[in-house]
Enzyme design. Sequence first.
Site, short mmCIF file in Angstrom:
data_model
loop_
_atom_site.label_atom_id
_atom_site.label_comp_id
_atom_site.label_asym_id
_atom_site.label_seq_id
_atom_site.Cartn_x
_atom_site.Cartn_y
_atom_site.Cartn_z
N GLY A 83 -11.18 5.90 0.27
CA GLY A 83 -12.34 5.80 -0.61
C GLY A 83 -12.38 7.34 -1.14
CG HIS A 133 -6.03 7.69 -1.22
ND1 HIS A 133 -7.37 7.57 -1.93
CD2 HIS A 133 -6.34 7.94 -0.13
CE1 HIS A 133 -8.27 7.80 -1.26
NE2 HIS A 133 -7.72 8.11 0.04
CG LEU A 181 -10.50 1.55 -2.58
CD1 LEU A 181 -9.91 1.93 -3.95
CD2 LEU A 181 -11.94 1.96 -2.23
CG ASP A 182 -7.65 3.97 -1.48
OD1 ASP A 182 -7.14 4.12 -2.52
OD2 ASP A 182 -8.79 4.59 -1.32
CG ASP A 183 -5.10 -2.41 2.84
OD1 ASP A 183 -4.72 -1.54 3.66
OD2 ASP A 183 -5.00 -3.58 2.97
#
Length: 284
Positions: A201, A192, A227-229
């Site tokens: 995001g 990311h 998401l992205d966690d």
Amino acid sequence: MSSASVILQLICPDRPALVSELAGWVAANGGNIRHADHHTDSGAGLFLSRIEWDLQGFGLPRQAIPSAADSLAQRLGGEAQLHFSDDHPRVAILVSKQSHCLLDLLWRARSGELPMQVPIVIANHPDLESSCKEFGVPFIHVPVTRETKAEAEQTILELLIEHRVELAVLAKYMQVLSGTFLRQFPNVINIHHSFLPAFKGAQPYHRAWERGVKLIGATSHYVTEELDDGPIIEQTIAHVSHRDEVQDLIRKGRDTERLALARALRLHLCRQVIVYRGRTAVFA
């Protein structure tokens, strides 16, 4: 090239003399320990260990070691994973249009820096096919639209099974994998383009520039449904100044993305990461 080694990752309830017991178990079977790393999470009451020893000269035959390690873990009330350093996992790389992470991983794999096999690259755009040909890696284009997402994910799952893939790497894939996909194939690493948890995001560099940050970064993590966690494996940073525009942040960011993803993947392949309670212990 060094000879093969055995790598044991263990999580169990913490108690006195665990280090001695683990080392004693290896020594009792004639093992020569190369590395031993341990961590106690006092809040969780857990003991985490990564211990690596020479396969040559070990008193148990290779095929008997996994069951012996399981018996050890059960005796300690924990869970263990056992790996051999000469096993090179089959890794699929998923991409979109950007080439910088893909080319970096393919080069590192070819040079032997990343101990893995790359049987397939899967892309949602056809742009990077020629890059894969240069490395002799099969390239398959699986288009994804909002309407065809479920069908595309099913195709990808079938490809992963067909090519006996053990791990998927999202090297700027630019698509969010569904929970349905991840429940069937949970072993996924992502890169990311921000220093998570900041700027989750889309367009993190644009938002970072608007905030006037002095550091930007990239984060490589395991993928989860949120998401992205997912649990973070590796993060890298780059300094920025008031003179930098958005495109400068993007340029510098690409360097951090390549490095963070390559480091995270090597840590995973070398079995230096233990995931527990939604986070990681990294024995680097």
